[in-house]
Every structure is written in structure tokens, then in C-alpha cells.
Write an enzyme that holds these catalytic residues in place. Structure first.
Site, mmCIF file in Angstrom:
data_model
loop_
_atom_site.group_PDB
_atom_site.id
_atom_site.type_symbol
_atom_site.label_atom_id
_atom_site.label_comp_id
_atom_site.label_asym_id
_atom_site.label_seq_id
_atom_site.Cartn_x
_atom_site.Cartn_y
_atom_site.Cartn_z
ATOM 1 N N LYS A 236 0.835 -1.192 0.000
ATOM 2 C CA LYS A 236 0.000 0.000 0.000
ATOM 3 C C LYS A 236 0.878 1.254 0.000
ATOM 4 O O LYS A 236 2.043 1.234 0.400
ATOM 5 C CB LYS A 236 -0.882 0.035 1.251
ATOM 6 N N ASP A 306 -2.856 -7.773 -1.381
ATOM 7 C CA ASP A 306 -3.615 -6.831 -0.556
ATOM 8 C C ASP A 306 -5.077 -7.248 -0.413
ATOM 9 O O ASP A 306 -5.852 -6.562 0.247
ATOM 10 C CB ASP A 306 -3.526 -5.421 -1.147
ATOM 11 N N ARG A 310 -9.893 -11.878 2.701
ATOM 12 C CA ARG A 310 -10.790 -12.947 2.254
ATOM 13 C C ARG A 310 -10.106 -14.310 2.308
ATOM 14 O O ARG A 310 -10.775 -15.341 2.413
ATOM 15 C CB ARG A 310 -11.285 -12.640 0.844
#
Length: 457
Positions: A236, A306, A310
Site C-alpha cells: 500500500k 492486498d 478474504r
């Protein structure tokens, strides 16, 4: 606690007069107090508080602005916790929704004090007749737990600390807790939790808490516990990492919800599963293009590191699903796409259970805890196709990010009688009367209302 709830008003407690816009004459306040309000320009604007002077410099009460009644927020009484002087208080008249007004007062009293910030004024507030003080307190306590956990910086809320917080909650309510950590995750067939968290200094782990009688209806909560998310090798930006202490907001919220459930002694067999990891960067970090084998046996191509939440949820959901719970709920700060669609204040939820969806929508409105149902649109499923594995963890075109994440998770739920996924933000970016800027509990009061309706004694 800045606000102490009283079941009846003290003889010395002072009145709070709720005033709608331009409604001073209907407030029930003495004429002298109304004249004082007018001379100070008080019109009943939403959230405004004006103290009323009495004899010899003492207080005689306060006015509280509701704003326009058709736009009034039932939790707006939180402003009172911020602006009333210390002392004993009561509502001069019964609010339209007395329980929500009382809860708003409590929620507005919250301050995160761990690092030296001072708490708000100490108030003693008499609840209106008919309000269940214990219920208001447990709803506030669960919300405060979620806020505290999210607000704590990642340096003090790593997987070790999150485990400690869950143990504290378990001990408070006599719940049992087990932990699978480090390479034991591989031995216990939780490989994706291990893969995502193995590069961090604090070992990845699955936290597992159980409470309630064994033969009660099974309700299982799964919360994303990514204690900090660098994005992994798909790193990020600095701005993107700034709020990533909140990436365990799903875990924080399910623990807040569990606190409410256990405090109210609902007749369920509660299980809480939290995959607690940090998505860090190191030589052993999982890579874009890697193929991971899940607990379910499905192979997952990593299209982006990223989209790690999940992955850890998939293993936890598979484990939860194996018990065939009556209700399986997961909560996660999963996608920026949900924020683009609905903003920070309204989390989307996904379910194929129409009765559950209706109950959640009704509860959301009733307790002023915003939620909005979005579709698990099955025709989007091919967007998760992979050329070399059973599926990818992301779609490549960037469209429908939140529904597609829900579809991904749905592949790991088969046996549960009912399942719902909540894509929450877990953060309040603007100051509200009942919620300061910072970590936020979202959806859990609505869920608690549904569960209390189903399983309350």
C-alpha cells in the site's frame, strides 16, 4: 465511566428540555428559561446545548436542540455527554424513543483514554420510565469494546494482544477458548491463515471461543483479524496504510457483539472464530501469483496480496461451516469498494436468506444502526476465474469489488443453514454527537436485536 445510569431521578437532578427547531414555546421550560434561551440565540438547532442559570449562580437545567423532527437522529442525545456540566440530570419529558436517546447519551460519553486523553465530564443521568438500564449498558459496553480495540495502534494490538483481549472477554463470561498458532496452523489444515501471516514477527493464529450450552442453537461469528495490513508485497501507499490499524475491525466488532450476547445470556451455543494475523513484508511473505490450497481444498491464485482478508476468512469460514451452524455471520473491513458504494456510515451486508435480510433491515431501522443489503450476484462469479487454479482471490477489472468479495467468501459456506457477510468500515471519519472520530462499532446492535428476538429468554 463518564455517564452513570440511574433507574430513577434524584431529588436534586436537573432537567434537560429537548427542543425542536423554533419549538422553545413547546419545551415545557419556565418562561424565564425560555427568555434566557432566546437572548442567547438558542433556536433548537440539532445538537446544541445551552445551560440554564438559576439562583445564586447555580444551574437550573439545560436546553438540548433536536433540530427538525423529521430529520432528528434518535442517538443525538450523545451531545449531552459532551456538553453538560458534571452533576445529576434527567429528561424533562420522555423522548420519542427513550431507549435510543439513553443509548445515544452513553455512546456520546466515549473517550479513548489509553494514551492519556482525559475522559468526559462525569454525569449521573436518570433514565426515562420503562427503559431497561441493563440493556442500554450492555449495548454500550459492546460498542466501547469494539471502539477500544480498533483505536489501539497496531504496535499495541498485534495478534498477541488481540488474543489477550479475547481471553479477557472469555474469562469475564466463563467462555472456553483455544488457539492454533504458527506452524500448528499447517498441522490443523488452516494453510491460508498461515500463508498470510507467516511474514510477521507475531505468529499468525486462529482464535476460537465457545460459550453456552452445547445443545443450544449454534450461532457462529467470524471476524477478520488483520491487525495491520501493509498490503504485503503489493504494498500500500503511505496514505493507504495510515488507518490500517483498523483492519482488524471485523474481529473487534464480533467481539463487541459477543460481549452483548453473553451479557444478555441469549440461549445459543456461541462460537467466535478470529484469524489473527499481520500482513507483513519479509522474505517469506506470500507472493502475487502464488497458488494457495485452502482448508476446503480449493486452490486460490493470489492476484493481489492486498486482498488477504478474504483468504484468512475463507479458512475460518470453512472451519465454522463444518459444524453446520444454524446461523453463520462474518464481519470484515474487506473492500474499499463498499465505501465507494455506500460511504463510511452504511455497511453493506450480503445474504441469500430472505427472512434474515428482512429482519436485519427492520432491526437496522429500529435501533438506528445503518445497514444496507446488496446482492450476491451470481453472474459475477466467473470474474474470479483463474487459468491455473480453482479461482483467483480478486477480479481483474475492478468492478463490483464488494459483491465479488462476498461471492468469494460464499464459496466456503455450504452447510450453514443461514449465512450473512458484513463488509464494514469500522471507522468514523467525522465527529458525530454519539461517535467521535475513530474506531466504530457497525451493525452489531442490529444483529444483536435480531438474535435477541430469536433466542431471547
Amino acid at each position: 465511566m463518564p455517564v452513570t445510569l440511574l433507574s430513577s431521578k434524584e431529588a436534586s437532578s436537573l432537567p434537560v428540555y429537548a427542543v425542536e427547531t423554533d419549538g422553545l414555546d413547546r419545551s415545557g421550560a419556565p418562561e424565564a428559561a425560555i427568555a434566557w434561551a432566546r437572548s442567547n440565540g438558542f433556536t433548537g438547532a440539532a445538537g446544541k446545548v445551552l445551560s440554564i442559570p438559576g439562583e445564586n449562580g447555580a444551574l437550573a437545567g439545560a436546553f438540548f436542540g433536536l433540530g427538525k423532527l423529521d430529520a432528528a437522529n434518535p442517538l443525538a442525545a450523545g451531545a449531552l455527554a459532551r456538553h453538560l456540566p458534571e452533576g445529576d440530570w434527567h429528561f424533562a419529558g420522555k423522548p420519542t424513543d427513550a431507549e435510543l436517546a439513553s443509548l445515544g447519551l452513553m455512546l456520546g460519553s466515549y473517550t479513548f483514554t489509553r494514551y492519556g486523553k482525559k475522559p468526559r465530564n462525569a454525569l449521573r443521568f436518570a433514565l426515562p420510565e420503562g427503559v431497561d438500564a441493563e440493556r442500554v449498558q450492555r449495548l454500550a459496553d459492546g460498542s466501547f469494546l469494539a471502539r477500544d480495540l480498533i483505536n489501539t495502534p497496531a504496535g499495541d494490538m498485534d495478534p498477541d494482544a488481540l488474543e489477550a483481549a479475547m481471553r479477557t472477554l472469555a474469562d469475564q463470561h466463563g467462555a472456553a477458548m483455544t488457539v492454533i498458532a504458527g506452524d500448528d496452523l499447517l498441522k490443523k489444515n488452516l494453510p491460508m491463515i498461515h500463508a498470510v501471516g507467516r511474514a510477521a514477527e507475531a505468529a499468525p493464529r486462529l482464535l476460537d471461543m465457545r460459550w453456552g450450552r452445547d445443545d443450544a442453537p449454534k450461532v457462529t461469528l467470524v471476524g477478520k483479524g488483520v491487525c495491520f495490513d501493509t498490503g504485503g508485497l503489493d504494498l500500500k501507499s503511505a496514505a493507504g496504510m495510515l488507518l490500517m490499524k483498523k483492519d482488524m475491525g471485523g474481529a473487534a466488532n464480533v467481539l463487541g457483539l459477543a460481549s452483548m450476547i453473553m451479557a444478555s445470556k441469549l440461549d445459543i451455543r456461541l462460537r467466535v472464530l478470529i484469524p489473527a494475523v499481520e500482513n507483513a513484508v519479509a522474505g517469506n511473505a506470500f507472493r502475487p501469483g502464488d497458488v494457495l490450497t485452502s482448508r476446503k481444498g480449493l486452490t486460490i491464485e493470489v492476484g493481489n496480496t492486498d486482498a488477504e482478508g478474504r483468504l484468512v476468512l475463507a479458512d475460518a469460514l470453512t472451519l465454522a461451516d463444518e459444524e453446520e451452524p444454524e446461523l453463520l455471520i462474518d464481519m470484515a473491513t474487506l473492500t474499499g469498494a463498499a465505501r465507494v458504494a455506500l460511504g463510511p456510515d452504511v455497511p453493506p451486508f450480503y445474504t441469500d436468506d430472505e427472512a434474515l435480510a428482512d429482519a436485519l433491515a427492520e432491526a437496522s431501522e429500529a435501533v438506528s444502526d445503518p445497514l444496507w443489503r446488496m446482492p450476491l450476484w451470481k453472474p459475477y462469479m466467473p470474474r474470479l476465474d483463474s487459468k491455473i487454479a480453482d479461482m483467483n482471490n480478486v477480479s481483474l477489472d475492478g468492478f463490483a469489488g464488494s459483491p465479488i468479495a462476498g461471492l468469494f467468501l460464499g464459496r466456503f459456506v455450504e452447510k450453514a443453514k443461514s449465512w450473512a457477510h458484513f463488509d464494514i468500515y469500522g471507522w468514523n471519519p467525522s465527529d458525530k454527537p454519539y461517535s467521535a472520530i475513530g474506531g466504530e462499532a457497525q451493525g452489531i446492535r442490529a444483529i444483536e436485536r435480531v438474535l435477541a428476538g430469536r433466542y431471547g429468554k
